[in-house]
Scaffold this motif. Structure first.
Motif, PDB file in Angstrom:
ATOM      1  N   TRP A   1       0.821  -1.215   0.000  1.00 63.23           N
ATOM      2  CA  TRP A   1       0.000   0.000   0.000  1.00 63.23           C
ATOM      3  C   TRP A   1       0.850   1.258   0.000  1.00 63.23           C
ATOM      4  O   TRP A   1       0.369   2.335  -0.315  1.00 63.23           O
ATOM      5  CB  TRP A   1      -0.939   0.028   1.205  1.00 63.23           C
ATOM      6  CG  TRP A   1      -0.271  -0.337   2.513  1.00 63.23           C
ATOM      7  CD1 TRP A   1      -0.269  -1.570   3.100  1.00 63.23           C
ATOM      8  CD2 TRP A   1       0.501   0.514   3.365  1.00 63.23           C
ATOM      9  NE1 TRP A   1       0.458  -1.541   4.257  1.00 63.23           N
ATOM     10  CE2 TRP A   1       0.939  -0.280   4.458  1.00 63.23           C
ATOM     11  CE3 TRP A   1       0.853   1.854   3.329  1.00 63.23           C
ATOM     12  CZ2 TRP A   1       1.711   0.239   5.490  1.00 63.23           C
ATOM     13  CZ3 TRP A   1       1.620   2.365   4.358  1.00 63.23           C
ATOM     14  CH2 TRP A   1       2.045   1.570   5.431  1.00 63.23           C
ATOM     15  N   ASN A   2       2.114   1.153   0.393  1.00 61.79           N
ATOM     16  CA  ASN A   2       2.898   2.383   0.514  1.00 61.79           C
ATOM     17  C   ASN A   2       3.531   2.737  -0.826  1.00 61.79           C
ATOM     18  O   ASN A   2       3.903   1.851  -1.593  1.00 61.79           O
ATOM     19  CB  ASN A   2       3.974   2.227   1.601  1.00 61.79           C
ATOM     20  CG  ASN A   2       5.100   1.323   1.164  1.00 61.79           C
ATOM     21  OD1 ASN A   2       4.878   0.209   0.743  1.00 61.79           O
ATOM     22  ND2 ASN A   2       6.310   1.809   1.247  1.00 61.79           N
ATOM     23  N   PHE A   3       3.604   4.048  -1.112  1.00 58.14           N
ATOM     24  CA  PHE A   3       4.265   4.511  -2.330  1.00 58.14           C
ATOM     25  C   PHE A   3       3.602   3.856  -3.545  1.00 58.14           C
ATOM     26  O   PHE A   3       4.270   3.448  -4.495  1.00 58.14           O
ATOM     27  CB  PHE A   3       5.742   4.096  -2.235  1.00 58.14           C
ATOM     28  CG  PHE A   3       6.710   5.072  -2.853  1.00 58.14           C
ATOM     29  CD1 PHE A   3       6.550   6.435  -2.719  1.00 58.14           C
ATOM     30  CD2 PHE A   3       7.809   4.608  -3.562  1.00 58.14           C
ATOM     31  CE1 PHE A   3       7.458   7.318  -3.272  1.00 58.14           C
ATOM     32  CE2 PHE A   3       8.723   5.485  -4.122  1.00 58.14           C
ATOM     33  CZ  PHE A   3       8.531   6.842  -3.980  1.00 58.14           C
TER      34      PHE A   3
ATOM     35  N   THR B   1       6.424  -7.085  -3.949  1.00 60.11           N
ATOM     36  CA  THR B   1       6.946  -6.101  -2.999  1.00 60.11           C
ATOM     37  C   THR B   1       6.011  -6.091  -1.799  1.00 60.11           C
ATOM     38  O   THR B   1       4.793  -5.949  -1.955  1.00 60.11           O
ATOM     39  CB  THR B   1       7.021  -4.700  -3.620  1.00 60.11           C
ATOM     40  OG1 THR B   1       7.889  -4.754  -4.744  1.00 60.11           O
ATOM     41  CG2 THR B   1       7.578  -3.689  -2.630  1.00 60.11           C
ATOM     42  N   GLY B   2       6.591  -6.242  -0.611  1.00 59.81           N
ATOM     43  CA  GLY B   2       5.779  -6.269   0.605  1.00 59.81           C
ATOM     44  C   GLY B   2       6.628  -6.703   1.783  1.00 59.81           C
ATOM     45  O   GLY B   2       7.857  -6.559   1.770  1.00 59.81           O
ATOM     46  N   SER B   3       5.968  -7.261   2.772  1.00 58.53           N
ATOM     47  CA  SER B   3       6.685  -7.597   4.008  1.00 58.53           C
ATOM     48  C   SER B   3       7.547  -8.845   3.829  1.00 58.53           C
ATOM     49  O   SER B   3       7.255  -9.708   2.989  1.00 58.53           O
ATOM     50  CB  SER B   3       5.665  -7.838   5.126  1.00 58.53           C
ATOM     51  OG  SER B   3       4.819  -8.898   4.759  1.00 58.53           O
ATOM     52  N   THR B   4       8.570  -8.947   4.649  1.00 47.95           N
ATOM     53  CA  THR B   4       9.457 -10.118   4.605  1.00 47.95           C
ATOM     54  C   THR B   4       8.684 -11.391   4.921  1.00 47.95           C
ATOM     55  O   THR B   4       8.886 -12.437   4.297  1.00 47.95           O
ATOM     56  CB  THR B   4      10.625  -9.898   5.582  1.00 47.95           C
ATOM     57  OG1 THR B   4      11.406  -8.805   5.078  1.00 47.95           O
ATOM     58  CG2 THR B   4      11.504 -11.123   5.716  1.00 47.95           C
TER      59      THR B   4
ATOM     60  N   GLY C   1      11.210  -5.980   3.467  1.00 50.62           N
ATOM     61  CA  GLY C   1      11.321  -4.961   4.510  1.00 50.62           C
ATOM     62  C   GLY C   1      12.739  -4.435   4.714  1.00 50.62           C
ATOM     63  O   GLY C   1      13.690  -4.896   4.087  1.00 50.62           O
ATOM     64  N   GLY C   2      12.854  -3.473   5.597  1.00 51.54           N
ATOM     65  CA  GLY C   2      14.164  -2.901   5.875  1.00 51.54           C
ATOM     66  C   GLY C   2      14.236  -2.292   7.263  1.00 51.54           C
ATOM     67  O   GLY C   2      13.217  -2.115   7.953  1.00 51.54           O
ATOM     68  N   LYS C   3      15.462  -2.027   7.690  1.00 52.17           N
ATOM     69  CA  LYS C   3      15.711  -1.317   8.954  1.00 52.17           C
ATOM     70  C   LYS C   3      17.004  -0.551   8.696  1.00 52.17           C
ATOM     71  O   LYS C   3      18.068  -0.850   9.265  1.00 52.17           O
ATOM     72  CB  LYS C   3      15.854  -2.346  10.092  1.00 52.17           C
ATOM     73  CG  LYS C   3      15.804  -1.741  11.470  1.00 52.17           C
ATOM     74  CD  LYS C   3      14.403  -1.367  11.907  1.00 52.17           C
ATOM     75  CE  LYS C   3      14.429  -0.567  13.184  1.00 52.17           C
ATOM     76  NZ  LYS C   3      13.096  -0.161  13.648  1.00 52.17           N
TER      77      LYS C   3
ATOM     78  N   PRO D   1      -8.199  -9.690  -1.302  1.00 55.58           N
ATOM     79  CA  PRO D   1      -7.325  -9.930  -0.144  1.00 55.58           C
ATOM     80  C   PRO D   1      -6.060 -10.699  -0.502  1.00 55.58           C
ATOM     81  O   PRO D   1      -6.109 -11.642  -1.298  1.00 55.58           O
ATOM     82  CB  PRO D   1      -8.207 -10.777   0.791  1.00 55.58           C
ATOM     83  CG  PRO D   1      -9.534 -10.892   0.169  1.00 55.58           C
ATOM     84  CD  PRO D   1      -9.496 -10.364  -1.221  1.00 55.58           C
ATOM     85  N   GLY D   2      -4.951 -10.292   0.116  1.00 59.44           N
ATOM     86  CA  GLY D   2      -3.671 -10.931  -0.179  1.00 59.44           C
ATOM     87  C   GLY D   2      -3.690 -12.420   0.094  1.00 59.44           C
ATOM     88  O   GLY D   2      -3.229 -13.219  -0.731  1.00 59.44           O
ATOM     89  N   GLY D   3      -4.233 -12.801   1.244  1.00 59.44           N
ATOM     90  CA  GLY D   3      -4.202 -14.206   1.656  1.00 59.44           C
ATOM     91  C   GLY D   3      -5.040 -15.097   0.743  1.00 59.44           C
ATOM     92  O   GLY D   3      -4.850 -16.317   0.719  1.00 59.44           O
TER      93      GLY D   3
ATOM     94  N   LEU E   1       8.134   3.762   4.603  1.00 62.29           N
ATOM     95  CA  LEU E   1       8.863   3.459   3.373  1.00 62.29           C
ATOM     96  C   LEU E   1       9.882   2.375   3.695  1.00 62.29           C
ATOM     97  O   LEU E   1      10.552   2.432   4.734  1.00 62.29           O
ATOM     98  CB  LEU E   1       9.572   4.706   2.836  1.00 62.29           C
ATOM     99  CG  LEU E   1       8.645   5.737   2.172  1.00 62.29           C
ATOM    100  CD1 LEU E   1       9.404   7.009   1.831  1.00 62.29           C
ATOM    101  CD2 LEU E   1       7.989   5.174   0.926  1.00 62.29           C
ATOM    102  N   CYS E   2       9.994   1.407   2.782  1.00 67.20           N
ATOM    103  CA  CYS E   2      10.859   0.258   3.055  1.00 67.20           C
ATOM    104  C   CYS E   2      12.299   0.685   3.315  1.00 67.20           C
ATOM    105  O   CYS E   2      13.000   0.101   4.121  1.00 67.20           O
ATOM    106  CB  CYS E   2      10.809  -0.713   1.892  1.00 67.20           C
ATOM    107  SG  CYS E   2      11.152   0.079   0.317  1.00 67.20           S
ATOM    108  N   GLU E   3      12.751   1.738   2.590  1.00 64.56           N
ATOM    109  CA  GLU E   3      14.161   2.129   2.693  1.00 64.56           C
ATOM    110  C   GLU E   3      14.389   3.229   3.731  1.00 64.56           C
ATOM    111  O   GLU E   3      15.485   3.792   3.815  1.00 64.56           O
ATOM    112  CB  GLU E   3      14.696   2.571   1.321  1.00 64.56           C
ATOM    113  CG  GLU E   3      14.304   3.973   0.860  1.00 64.56           C
ATOM    114  CD  GLU E   3      12.870   4.095   0.324  1.00 64.56           C
ATOM    115  OE1 GLU E   3      12.156   3.077   0.281  1.00 64.56           O
ATOM    116  OE2 GLU E   3      12.458   5.205  -0.028  1.00 64.56           O
TER     117      GLU E   3
END
Ligand code: NAD
Length: 515
Positions: free
Chosen positions: A163-165, A240-243, A265-267, A220-222, A296-298
């Motif tokens: 959903w982001n960006f 593109t999405g969560s780990t 994902g990122g940190k 729905p994604g699932g 944002l992931c980055e």
């Protein structure tokens, strides 16, 4: 997102399959809401398995029997550029829709996100034109021959975005896939699907693409997403999405050995070196952290600051962050909008409690802003934690919200070790006036992108992607385009006589003549 019958006056959007818009099976829909107000924005079709089957069949037929995979690269590039020009005329409309749908401040969508997406679309066409043929050296072993690599489109691609960006995500999925001749079944997130739907509508209205090349399924994604990636007639999955979901998708794709690219994902670290120009470095690190409210992931969510500057940097960061205006995303004066949903805000708030419990010091924020403007939306104050331990969950887990972890270091070697001590490796930034030093640090970071004296700059000419659990494969740049192709080695023999093909003797009986 709730499934419900389609019976209201809200704008409603169907599925786009084989060049036509239609309802989902059983007319199932879900409602998309505005993060700033909680108001319903649109009803969107929720695709069943049978709908996904039809979308995949359309993409399969367009790939196996349609003209698109065989359309010359330069023609496809021209079409993408025509499309980008048409979209440019609708940029203000797209910017407002992105702001309503995703809660992103209009200033960001107007001046960055939409123009960036359009720049990317232009660039993908141009890059694809340059890369279909890769010449190889002439060889005389075993006979004189000339070779080259021909890049074929990969096939039918399932593309899933978060959903982001959202607008840029849609472009950086569709652009490279189309530029290289693939056909697509594209699924946006149910939380912010509207600019993706608008984009597909504009593609449809343009009449530039053959039927079945782009198909849109929402749901729905699932259910919808998972069935799509498991489909045996899909050749490649670009996610593109969560780990967590990326890991699942990789395992679902394994039985058919589908090609999978994952942007996860990122940190990411933001490292202030001891010589940094603090006026710029503090603003830059805050931009890296709080752009899109940290969703944002980055995002540079871990900031490493030398012990000698720590107190001064914190003081500056807190003072500057107090000036941010949290508010209505449609107001051009707003710096930070709401989070995407109440569920997301709950999750971020749990991390704020955790940070306190882990012993980090809350220097700013941590609460919901109060006042009538904020009552209906999922707003949260920008939050800064200091004295964070890099091994804590606050510093190790992706929060995906406006929560900054500021970490002290004693020497640069320690800063590099701490920055790399993460299961993620998506991006990072370095703030310094000493370019030689900054480059040395950059080359030691185990991440897919490093910015020196900047953050979040997404360059469509440059590969983007993650090390470690931030993903696999690259998007954008030539490397990203090649992920949508398969290499065919074409060998052209130039030894046009039997005697020159001595190596045939390894199998064939000798011949007398020269034929
Ligand atoms: P998410 O993983 O929950 O969902 C992403 C997409 O996958 C959505 O369209 C969703 O409907 C779909 N989905 C969910 N479960 C699925 C399943 N089992 N099978 C198939 N599809 C499924 O992520 P999100 O909350 O929408 O987005 C935020 C995440 O995206 C963050 O982790 C962020 O770091 C990541 N992200 C990464 C990048 C990158 O380039 N590396 C860019 C943007 C966002």
């Amino acid at each position: 997102m709730a499934l419900e019958p389609s019976n209201s006056d809200l704008p409603s959007h169907g599925l786009y399959i084989n060049g036509a818009w239609r309802d989902a099976e059983g007319e199932r829909t879900f409602t998309v809401t505005e993060p700033a107000t909680g108001a319903a924005l649109a009803r969107v079709a929720s695709a069943s398995r049978a709908d996904v089957d039809q979308a995949v069949a359309a993409a399969r037929a367009a790939f196996d029997h349609g003209p698109w995979p065989h359309t010359p690269y330069y023609e496809r590039a021209k079409i993408l550029q025509q499309l980008a020009k048409l979209l440019e005329e609708r940029a203000p409309e797209l910017a407002e829709l992105e702001s309503r749908d995703g809660g992103v401040p209009l200033r960001a969508t107007t001046f960055n996100d939409i123009p960036l997406g359009l720049h990317m679309l232009h660039t993908f066409g141009e890059l694809a034109r340059r890369s279909p043929y890769e010449p190889l050296p002439w060889t005389d072993f075993p006979t004189l021959a000339w070779s080259f690599v021909w890049r074929q489109p990969y096939g039918v691609c399932a593309q899933i975005i978060p959903w982001n960006f959202a607008f840029c995500m849609a472009i950086w999925k569709l652009g490279p896939a189309l530029a290289t001749g693939n056909t697509v079944i594209f699924k946006p997130s149910s939380l912010a699907p509207l600019t993706s739907i608008a984009l597909v509508k504009m593609i449809d209205e343009s009449g530039l693409l053959p039927r079945g090349v782009v198909n849109l399924v929402t749901g729905p994604g699932g259910e919808t997403g998972e069935y799509l990636v498991s489909h045996p007639n899909v050749d490649k999955v670009a996610f593109t999405g969560s780990t967590e979901v990326g890991r699942k998708i990789m395992s679902i794709a394994a039985p058919h050995l589908k090609k999978v690219t994952l942007e996860l994902g990122g940190k990411s670290p933001s490292i202030l070196l001891p010589d940094a120009d603090l006026d710029k470095a503090v603003d830059g690190a805050l931009f890296g952290m709080f752009y899109h409210a940290g969703q944002l992931c980055e995002a540079g969510t871990r900031c490493f600051v030398p012990a000698s500057l720590y107190d001064e940097v914190i003081e500056r960061m807190v003072a500057r962050t107090r000036q941010f205006r949290v508010g209505d995303p449609l107001d051009l004066a707003t710096d930070i909008g709401p989070l995407i949903s109440f569920k997301q805000r709950d999750s971020v708030e749990r991390y704020i409690q955790l940070g306190r419990a882990e012993g980090a010091q809350l220097a700013l924020g941590g609460a919901r802003p109060s006042g009538p403007l904020y009552d209906q939306g999922s707003y949260l104050e920008p939050t800064i934690f200091t004295h964070v331990n890099n091994t804590s969950r606050l510093a190790q887990e992706e929060i995906f919200g406006p929560v900054f972890a500021v970490i002290r270091y004693d020497d640069i070697g320690e800063a590099i070790t701490l920055a790399n001590d993460s299961r993620y490796g998506l991006a990072g930034s370095i703030w310094s006036q000493d370019y030689q030093l900054a480059l040395e640090v950059a080359r030691r970071l185990r991440t897919g992108t490093v910015w020196i004296n900047d953050h979040h700059v997404l360059n469509p000419y440059a590969p983007f992607g993650g090390f470690k659990e931030s993903g696999t494969g690259r998007e954008m740049g030539v490397a990203g385009l090649l992920e949508y192709t398969q290499a065919t080695h074409i060998h052209v023999d130039f030894q046009q006589n039997r005697a020159g093909k001595l190596w045939w003797d390894a199998l064939l009986p000798p011949v007398d003549d020269e034929g």
